[in-house]
Design a protein around this motif. Structure first.
Motif, short mmCIF file in Angstrom:
data_model
loop_
_atom_site.label_atom_id
_atom_site.label_comp_id
_atom_site.label_asym_id
_atom_site.label_seq_id
_atom_site.Cartn_x
_atom_site.Cartn_y
_atom_site.Cartn_z
N PRO A 273 0.81 -1.22 0.00
CA PRO A 273 0.00 0.00 0.00
C PRO A 273 0.84 1.27 0.00
CG PRO A 273 -0.96 -1.60 1.50
CD PRO A 273 0.36 -2.17 1.04
N THR A 274 1.96 1.25 0.74
CA THR A 274 2.83 2.42 0.76
C THR A 274 3.45 2.67 -0.61
OG1 THR A 274 3.34 2.11 3.10
CG2 THR A 274 4.87 3.46 1.84
N ASP A 275 3.84 1.59 -1.31
CA ASP A 275 4.39 1.73 -2.65
C ASP A 275 3.42 2.42 -3.60
OD1 ASP A 275 6.77 0.42 -2.02
OD2 ASP A 275 6.02 -1.55 -2.60
N VAL A 276 2.18 1.92 -3.63
CA VAL A 276 1.23 2.47 -4.60
C VAL A 276 0.79 3.88 -4.21
CG1 VAL A 276 0.40 0.22 -5.39
CG2 VAL A 276 -0.74 1.32 -3.47
N LEU A 277 0.75 4.15 -2.91
CA LEU A 277 0.40 5.49 -2.47
C LEU A 277 1.47 6.49 -2.90
CD1 LEU A 277 -1.65 7.17 -0.87
CD2 LEU A 277 -0.34 6.66 1.19
N MET A 278 2.72 6.12 -2.72
CA MET A 278 3.82 6.98 -3.15
C MET A 278 3.83 7.15 -4.67
SD MET A 278 7.89 6.58 -2.33
CE MET A 278 7.96 4.94 -3.10
N ALA A 279 3.61 6.05 -5.39
CA ALA A 279 3.61 6.11 -6.84
C ALA A 279 2.46 6.98 -7.36
CB ALA A 279 3.49 4.70 -7.42
N ALA A 280 1.27 6.81 -6.77
CA ALA A 280 0.12 7.59 -7.20
C ALA A 280 0.34 9.08 -6.97
CB ALA A 280 -1.13 7.13 -6.45
N THR A 281 0.89 9.41 -5.81
CA THR A 281 1.15 10.81 -5.49
C THR A 281 2.13 11.43 -6.48
OG1 THR A 281 0.76 10.36 -3.14
CG2 THR A 281 1.93 12.40 -3.69
N ASN A 282 3.18 10.68 -6.82
CA ASN A 282 4.16 11.19 -7.77
C ASN A 282 3.60 11.28 -9.19
OD1 ASN A 282 6.99 11.61 -6.55
ND2 ASN A 282 6.33 9.70 -5.62
N LEU A 283 2.78 10.30 -9.58
CA LEU A 283 2.19 10.33 -10.92
C LEU A 283 1.31 11.56 -11.11
CD1 LEU A 283 1.23 6.59 -11.50
CD2 LEU A 283 2.79 7.95 -12.90
N MET A 284 0.58 11.93 -10.08
CA MET A 284 -0.30 13.09 -10.20
C MET A 284 0.47 14.40 -10.31
SD MET A 284 -3.58 12.24 -7.76
CE MET A 284 -2.61 11.94 -6.29
N ARG A 285 1.74 14.38 -9.92
CA ARG A 285 2.56 15.58 -10.00
C ARG A 285 3.31 15.70 -11.31
NH1 ARG A 285 5.35 14.68 -4.10
NH2 ARG A 285 3.59 15.36 -2.80
N LYS A 286 3.38 14.61 -12.10
CA LYS A 286 4.22 14.59 -13.28
C LYS A 286 3.44 15.00 -14.53
CE LYS A 286 7.59 11.27 -11.71
NZ LYS A 286 8.75 12.10 -12.02
N MET A 288 2.13 14.73 -18.34
CA MET A 288 1.58 13.55 -18.99
C MET A 288 2.63 12.78 -19.80
SD MET A 288 -1.88 13.41 -21.23
CE MET A 288 -2.52 11.88 -21.90
N ASP A 289 3.55 13.48 -20.49
CA ASP A 289 4.53 12.79 -21.33
C ASP A 289 5.63 12.12 -20.52
OD1 ASP A 289 5.83 15.00 -20.42
OD2 ASP A 289 6.40 15.77 -22.39
N ASP A 290 5.63 12.32 -19.19
CA ASP A 290 6.66 11.73 -18.35
C ASP A 290 6.15 10.52 -17.59
OD1 ASP A 290 9.31 11.78 -17.42
OD2 ASP A 290 8.69 12.71 -15.54
N ILE A 291 4.85 10.24 -17.69
CA ILE A 291 4.26 9.17 -16.88
C ILE A 291 4.81 7.80 -17.25
CG2 ILE A 291 2.10 7.92 -16.45
CD1 ILE A 291 0.69 10.54 -16.24
N ASP A 292 4.94 7.51 -18.56
CA ASP A 292 5.43 6.20 -18.97
C ASP A 292 6.84 5.94 -18.46
OD1 ASP A 292 3.16 5.29 -20.25
OD2 ASP A 292 3.67 6.32 -22.11
N ARG A 293 7.71 6.96 -18.52
CA ARG A 293 9.07 6.79 -18.02
C ARG A 293 9.07 6.53 -16.52
NH1 ARG A 293 10.23 11.03 -21.50
NH2 ARG A 293 10.33 12.55 -19.80
N PHE A 294 8.19 7.21 -15.80
CA PHE A 294 8.10 7.02 -14.35
C PHE A 294 7.64 5.60 -14.02
CE2 PHE A 294 5.66 6.91 -10.44
CZ PHE A 294 6.59 7.42 -9.53
N LYS A 295 6.66 5.11 -14.77
CA LYS A 295 6.14 3.77 -14.54
C LYS A 295 7.25 2.73 -14.70
CE LYS A 295 2.48 2.81 -16.89
NZ LYS A 295 1.55 2.85 -18.02
N ASP A 296 8.05 2.84 -15.76
CA ASP A 296 9.12 1.89 -16.00
C ASP A 296 10.17 1.96 -14.90
OD1 ASP A 296 7.91 1.03 -18.30
OD2 ASP A 296 9.03 2.39 -19.60
#
Length: 316
Positions: A273-286, A288-296
């Motif tokens: 849960p901590t992983d996905v919470l941190m990831a979700a928070t960061n994704l919302m700050r990035k 749109m064209d940077d989301i795929d790089r962040f996911k990888d």
């Protein structure tokens, strides 16, 4: 100036006295207070959680909840009322939120009452008394047990006392001594007492207090028969599924689409849960064209250790 040996001996004596006092206070606390019994009955009827705030819309069904449900509805797993159970799970497994969900959503459906105490303190004995609004030397232990034992309906399921964040031994093993006395008061009283901890050494100490007789690993969180004593408990990891993690993020961020991408398609097996919470928070700050790089990048950061069971060597 006193010698170091003398100082160490004096400290050992002082710690022993503290531990003995805690044990004797619990054991001698036999007198009940009708006022306290009534207060605790109201708390248990309302399935009260003390020591942490409840954000109901953010909590979801989880592996922790599943283990607590099993304790009630699968008697063949070995859980018996009148015994104290230790529930070990790693940090970020959702223990506290799972406890909240269980008390607010599941206990009412099961027709059971209970009290959950969360938060942490060097002395859990003092912490419990404080959260229950009692003086340390008042008869709160006997009154609490009496309140949880009493049932308005003959067919009501056993009550639950859930002690969360039991992570510290305390000065001179004070918290271990407290449970050593408390479990004896719980024993054979017809209610469930569950101690949740993220401290693996603490979980072992608690389980080994009585060779798994009056206190033992929670059966649904442990591999193997708890009637067969082992020096090292064999804990089952609280592994969240992708579906459960997706539900968790949907509950936490109901109005977010994470940059227009398919909802939560970045969640992977092995995350906490901590992983996905941190990831979700960061994704919302990035952007749109940077989301795929962040996911990888984030996908590569998931530790392989989270995919493996938590096992410890069995006794020879």
């Amino acid at each position: 100036m006193p010698s170091l040996v003398g100082a160490a001996a004096a400290t050992t004596v002082a710690l022993h006295e503290v531990a003995s006092r805690v044990f004797s206070v619990v054991s001698a606390n036999q007198e009940k207070s009708s006022e306290l019994v009534g207060r605790f009955q109201r708390l248990s009827k309302n399935r009260t959680v003390l020591g942490s705030k409840y954000f109901g819309h953010q909590y979801v069904y989880s592996p922790v909840v599943d283990c607590l449900v099993d304790m009630y509805i699968h008697p063949n797993k070995g859980a018996a009322a009148g015994r104290t159970y230790v529930f070990y799970a790693e940090a970020s497994s959702g223990k506290t939120t799972g406890g909240h969900y269980f008390f607010q959503k599941v206990l009412p459906e099961l027709g059971a009452r209970g009290i959950m105490i969360s938060g942490a303190n060097a002395s859990y004995f003092i912490h419990m008394a404080s959260k229950l609004g009692c003086k340390q030397d008042s008869p709160w232990v006997a009154s609490l047990i009496a309140a949880l034992m009493s049932s308005p309906l003959s067919n009501e399921r056993p009550s639950l006392l859930l002690l969360d964040e039991f992570n510290d031994d305390g000065v001179g093993d004070m918290n271990i001594h407290f449970i050593n006395g408390f479990m004896r008061e719980i024993y054979d009283k017809g209610l469930y007492c569950v101690i949740m901890t993220q401290n693996l050494a603490m979980a072992k100490k608690l389980c080994n207090l009585n060779n798994w007789k009056k206190i033992a690993p929670l059966p649904s969180a442990h591999h193997g028969d708890i009637e067969l004593f082992l020096e090292e408990p064999n804990w089952i990891p609280m592994k969240w599924t992708v579906s459960q993690l997706t539900d968790f993020i949907r509950a936490r961020f109901p109005r977010s689409d994470f940059g227009g991408k398919p909802f939560c398609d970045w969640i992977r097996e092995g995350m906490t849960p901590t992983d996905v919470l941190m990831a979700a928070t960061n994704l919302m700050r990035k952007p749109m064209d940077d989301i795929d790089r962040f996911k990888d990048k984030f996908r590569l950061q998931i530790s392989d250790s989270r995919r493996k069971p938590i096992t410890t060597a069995r006794a020879a």
